[in-house]
Every structure is written in structure tokens, then in C-alpha cells.
Design an enzyme around this catalytic site. Structure first.
Site, short mmCIF file in Angstrom:
data_model
loop_
_atom_site.label_atom_id
_atom_site.label_comp_id
_atom_site.label_asym_id
_atom_site.label_seq_id
_atom_site.Cartn_x
_atom_site.Cartn_y
_atom_site.Cartn_z
N LYS A 140 0.87 -1.18 0.00
CA LYS A 140 0.00 0.00 0.00
C LYS A 140 0.90 1.23 0.00
O LYS A 140 2.02 1.19 0.55
CB LYS A 140 -0.87 0.02 1.27
CG LYS A 140 -2.12 0.85 1.14
CD LYS A 140 -3.26 0.04 0.56
CE LYS A 140 -4.54 0.85 0.47
NZ LYS A 140 -5.68 0.03 0.07
N GLY A 186 -25.74 1.23 3.93
CA GLY A 186 -24.97 1.89 2.87
C GLY A 186 -25.43 1.48 1.49
O GLY A 186 -25.30 0.31 1.11
N GLY A 198 -24.26 2.68 -1.41
CA GLY A 198 -23.30 3.24 -2.36
C GLY A 198 -23.08 2.26 -3.50
O GLY A 198 -23.95 1.45 -3.83
N VAL A 258 -21.31 -0.52 -3.86
CA VAL A 258 -21.45 -1.95 -3.56
C VAL A 258 -22.84 -2.25 -3.00
O VAL A 258 -23.51 -3.18 -3.45
CB VAL A 258 -20.38 -2.43 -2.55
CG1 VAL A 258 -20.56 -3.91 -2.26
CG2 VAL A 258 -18.98 -2.17 -3.09
P1 NAI Z 1 -19.41 4.19 -1.52
O1 NAI Z 1 -18.70 5.40 -1.04
O2 NAI Z 1 -19.87 4.13 -2.95
O3 NAI Z 1 -20.70 3.90 -0.60
C1 NAI Z 1 -20.71 4.00 0.78
C2 NAI Z 1 -22.10 4.48 1.16
O4 NAI Z 1 -22.25 4.38 2.56
C3 NAI Z 1 -22.36 5.94 0.80
O5 NAI Z 1 -23.57 6.03 0.07
C4 NAI Z 1 -22.47 6.63 2.15
O6 NAI Z 1 -23.37 7.72 2.14
C5 NAI Z 1 -22.96 5.50 3.03
N1 NAI Z 1 -22.69 5.67 4.46
C6 NAI Z 1 -21.56 6.09 5.06
N2 NAI Z 1 -21.70 6.05 6.40
C7 NAI Z 1 -22.93 5.56 6.65
C8 NAI Z 1 -23.66 5.27 7.83
N3 NAI Z 1 -23.15 5.48 9.04
N4 NAI Z 1 -24.92 4.79 7.71
C9 NAI Z 1 -25.45 4.57 6.50
N5 NAI Z 1 -24.81 4.82 5.33
C10 NAI Z 1 -23.57 5.31 5.41
O7 NAI Z 1 -18.44 2.96 -1.18
P2 NAI Z 1 -18.47 1.50 -1.81
O8 NAI Z 1 -17.50 1.43 -2.93
O9 NAI Z 1 -19.87 1.07 -2.01
O10 NAI Z 1 -17.81 0.65 -0.63
C11 NAI Z 1 -18.55 0.34 0.55
C12 NAI Z 1 -17.63 -0.32 1.56
O11 NAI Z 1 -17.08 -1.50 1.01
C13 NAI Z 1 -16.43 0.54 1.98
O12 NAI Z 1 -16.14 0.27 3.32
C14 NAI Z 1 -15.31 0.02 1.09
O13 NAI Z 1 -14.04 0.21 1.70
C15 NAI Z 1 -15.65 -1.45 1.01
N6 NAI Z 1 -15.15 -2.12 -0.18
C16 NAI Z 1 -15.50 -1.67 -1.43
C17 NAI Z 1 -15.03 -2.32 -2.55
C18 NAI Z 1 -15.43 -1.87 -3.93
O14 NAI Z 1 -15.22 -2.64 -4.88
N7 NAI Z 1 -16.00 -0.69 -4.11
C19 NAI Z 1 -14.13 -3.49 -2.45
C20 NAI Z 1 -13.89 -3.92 -1.08
C21 NAI Z 1 -14.36 -3.23 0.00
#
Ligand code: NAI
Length: 367
Positions: A80, A180, A182, A184
Site C-alpha cells: 500500500k 450503505g 453506495g 457496492v
Molecule cells: P461508496 O462510497 O460508494 O458507498 C458508501 C455508502 O455508505 C455511501 O452512500 C455513504 O453515504 C454511506 N454511508 C456512510 N456512512 C454511513 C452510515 N453510518 N450509515 C449509512 N450509510 C452510510 O463505497 P463503496 O464502494 O460502495 O464501498 C462500501 C464499503 O465496502 C467501503 O467500506 C469500502 O471500503 C468497502 N469495499 C469496497 C469495494 C469496492 O469494490 N468498491 C471493495 C472492497 C471493500
């Protein structure tokens, strides 16, 4: 603690400091363990207050990458990097190209891509100077957004959990609380619906809540209510440390299986879940789909192959559950044990000579 003491404690091989004053570059690259293959890990850009903070972040995150790759059965090590700077004001072509040249000088020992504060445009600048980057746009042979593959992998992991906990082969008629919506979480909610599960979800963002409610027709609750939802499965897909002293007493689920990184606030929370009979799918095992997507990109991208390989998450979790049962230990500890065992075995295997080297990665065949 000194750098060497920290490296020794966490098992790191190498820590590299990159500096080019003219480009405003200050970066730290941590290579944790390359027993299985080149160290893979994103580059993060963050306005760290101290150099120590940046070093600790690089050391901690690179170790996590070794664990994720190893548990996924990939032939990759963990690394990293962090660039010290404010992503809002300190980005420039020169900075990323200078950084790219440092990456190139490692000759494939470290392969990097996006992380917090870095976007695809920054990666394209790095790519001008080095082949050892991934997460490129589709135009450059990249795999595009990994989130759908991550979500697909999480679904496979959930199926392993449901088989283990309820002896069922499908998610039909089970309730899943998704925290969440987002990249994923939204993809996952769609997959769950298609599998016949009932989805209850939340997001901090009002627009995303509405999108889930009206776009998918799923039940939406407020962010504070999600832990109290009477669901068989809780799927954390937002931030880390969701299992902590405060949330534990609210949990009504039987399984925790989601994409978020570092879901346990502390290791002891894994033991608490074990004691309460809540089956926890260790985060780095179940969310490996994104990393698998990158791995496939390194060998020449093919989405079908990425999805096929992500099915393996089902079996990887089964192995974790077997160890946990056999040793009567929490699943987070069982996953760590699986990782340590694979690295130790592969270290022996690599000592065996098998003839001349064959090309494996895309850059080895490029002019
Ligand atoms: P993203 O940023 O697209 O979505 C995260 C969502 O969670 C956002 O919509 C945000 O508003 C919401 N959020 C944040 N805090 C919150 C809370 N306390 N209560 C409710 N909603 C909340 O991120 P993404 O890409 O969807 O990733 C989600 C998680 O999965 C992260 O922890 C990331 O590190 C992990 N991850 C993602 C991967 C990927 O391929 N995108 C791969 C492996 C892990």
C-alpha cells in the site's frame, strides 16, 4: 516506535520513501509480504498531519492487503502507498508522473491503483510512466468499476453463511439489512432482490435512500435504525468499525456479512459475536471481489472470469467456518489462521525448482 521495529512487529519486507521536491511529491510505499507474488495495493492521498501517521497507515493497510489476497487464494502479496498531500489542492500531472516513475523503478514488485483521494485521472498520469498500475479505464484495458464484482462476491459469501447457520442453500425469504447504498450496497441490494430476499436498507445520504426506495422498491429505514432491524443478516456496506461496544447490544441478526473494510472495531468484538452466536463473515474474506477484479485485470481483463473467480468466496468462507468450528475460535481468528497457513505452505512450495520462468502478467509480454 522506530520504522524497523514496526516493520519487524508487523512482518514487513520493505518501506520506501519517495521524494521529488519539484513535483511536490512525498510518498511512502510499504511492501508487506511478497511470498505469493507481487505486492498489490492502492495509493491513498491524504493530508496527514505527521509523517508518522502516514507511515503507520501505509504499514497497517499493506498488511491488510496480504491477508485479503492470501485468503482469496490469489498469487499476490500485500502493499500500500500513501501520498502526503491534500487531494483537493495538491494534485498535478507532475506529482503523479513523478510518483509513477518511482513505481516503475520497483519493476513490478509493487502494483498500485486507486484508493481514497485518488481517481482514475490520477492513475492515467501514473500509467504514462509505469506499467505497474491497475484500475485503469476500460479504454486502457482496465476492468472498470469493481463494485458489481465485489457485490457479487458478497452474495456468494452470504450463501456460505446461510448454509452454515441455517442449513439453507438460498437467501429466499430471508431479510437482509443493508447499511450503505453506495456502489457496492446498491448492487448487492439488487442481487439480493433477484435471489428472493427481503431487503431493508439505509444510507446517510437522502438521495441514495430515495433512489433505493423508489428505484428498487426496497424498504428504507433511518441510519440509526438499521442495527435494530429484525433481519437474519446484517450487511455492512458503508464504513468500518460497525461492530463495537455500542452496536453489539442492538444487533438482532444471526449473520454479519457485508463489504465494508475493518468491520470489527477491535479483534475482541469478533469474540463477542462468537459468544452471542452471531456468525461473522470476516470482512477481508467476503469483500475480496474487488481485488479479484484487479487480479484478473493484471492477466488481461475478462469480467466473466472475475465473476467466476469470485464464486470461490463461497468456498473460502466454508474453510474459515471449518477452522472456527474445529478449533472453537471466532471466525476472524480462523481467517487469520487460514492466511498464515497458506503463506507458510507456499513458502516451502516456492523452494522447488520448476524450470525456466514463464510469462504470467500482461507487462511481461508487452514490448
Ligand atoms: P461508496 O462510497 O460508494 O458507498 C458508501 C455508502 O455508505 C455511501 O452512500 C455513504 O453515504 C454511506 N454511508 C456512510 N456512512 C454511513 C452510515 N453510518 N450509515 C449509512 N450509510 C452510510 O463505497 P463503496 O464502494 O460502495 O464501498 C462500501 C464499503 O465496502 C467501503 O467500506 C469500502 O471500503 C468497502 N469495499 C469496497 C469495494 C469496492 O469494490 N468498491 C471493495 C472492497 C471493500
Amino acid at each position: 516506535m522506530s520504522c524497523f521495529a514496526a516493520m519487524e512487529k508487523m512482518g514487513h519486507e520493505e518501506l520506501i520513501f519517495c521524494r521529488m521536491k519539484e513535483a511536490g511529491l512525498k510518498a511512502v510505499i510499504a511492501i508487506h509480504d511478497t511470498t505469493l507474488g507481487p505486492a498489490l495495493g492502492g495509493t491513498r492521498m491524504w493530508p496527514y498531519e505527521t509523517e508518522e501517521e502516514a507511515i503507520v497507515d501505509a504499514l497497517r493497510l499493506s498488511r491488510g492487503m496480504t491477508f485479503k489476497a492470501t485468503a482469496a487464494g490469489l498469487n499476490l502479496g500485500g502493499g500500500k502507498a500513501v501520498i502526503i498531500g491534500d487531494p483537493k489542492s495538491d494534485k498535478s500531472e507532475a506529482l503523479f508522473r513523478a510518483y509513477g516513475r518511482f513505481i516503475e523503478s520497483l519493476k513490478g514488485r509493487f502494483i498500485t491503483g486507486e484508493d481514497v483521494g485518488i481517481d482514475v485521472n490520477d492513475v492515467e498520469y501514473m500509467f504514462m510512466e509505469t506499467r505497474y498500475v491497475c484500475g485503469l479505464s476500460k479504454a486502457h484495458g482496465g476492468g472498470g468499476d469493481p463494485a458489481p464484482v465485489t457485490a457479487f462476491g458478497v452474495l456468494q459469501g452470504m450463501k456460505a453463511c446461510v448454509a452454515e447457520r441455517f442449513g439453507k442453500s438460498s437467501l429466499k425469504d430471508l431479510t437482509v439489512a443493508v447499511q450503505g447504498l453506495g456502489s457496492v450496497g446498491f448492487s448487492l441490494a439488487k442481487l439480493l432482490q433477484a435471489d428472493g430476499a427481503r431487503v431493508v436498507a439505509t444510507d446517510l445520504d437522502e438521495e441514495r435512500r430515495q433512489h433505493g426506495g423508489s428505484g428498487l422498491g426496497i424498504e428504507i429505514v433511518s441510519p440509526e435504525e438499521i442495527f435494530d432491524v429484525p433481519a437474519e443478516i446484517l450487511a455492512p456496506c458503508a464504513m468500518g468499525a460497525v461492530v463495537n461496544d455500542h452496536t453489539l447490544s442492538h444487533l438482532r441478526c444471526k449473520i454479519i456479512a457485508g463489504a465494508a473494510n475493518n468491520q470489527l472495531a477491535e479483534n475482541r468484538h469478533g469474540l463477542e459475536l462468537h459468544r452471542r452466536g452471531i456468525l461473522y463473515a470476516p470482512d477481508y474474506v467476503i469483500n475480496a471481489g474487488g481485488m479479484i477484479n484487479v487480479f484478473v485485470e493484471l492477466e488481461g481483463y475478462d469480467r466473466d472470469r472475475a465473476l467466476r473467480m469470485s464464486r470461490g468466496i463461497f468456498y473460502n468462507l466454508r474453510k474459515v467456518f471449518q477452522i472456527a468450528k474445529r478449533e472453537n475460535i471466532p471466525t476472524n481468528e480462523a481467517a487469520d489462521r487460514l492466511v498464515e497457513e497458506r503463506i507458510a505452505t507456499m513458502r516451502h512450495l516456492k523452494g522447488m525448482y520448476t524450470g525456466p520462468h514463464q510469462n504470467r502478467y500482461r507487462w511481461e509480454t508487452r514490448p
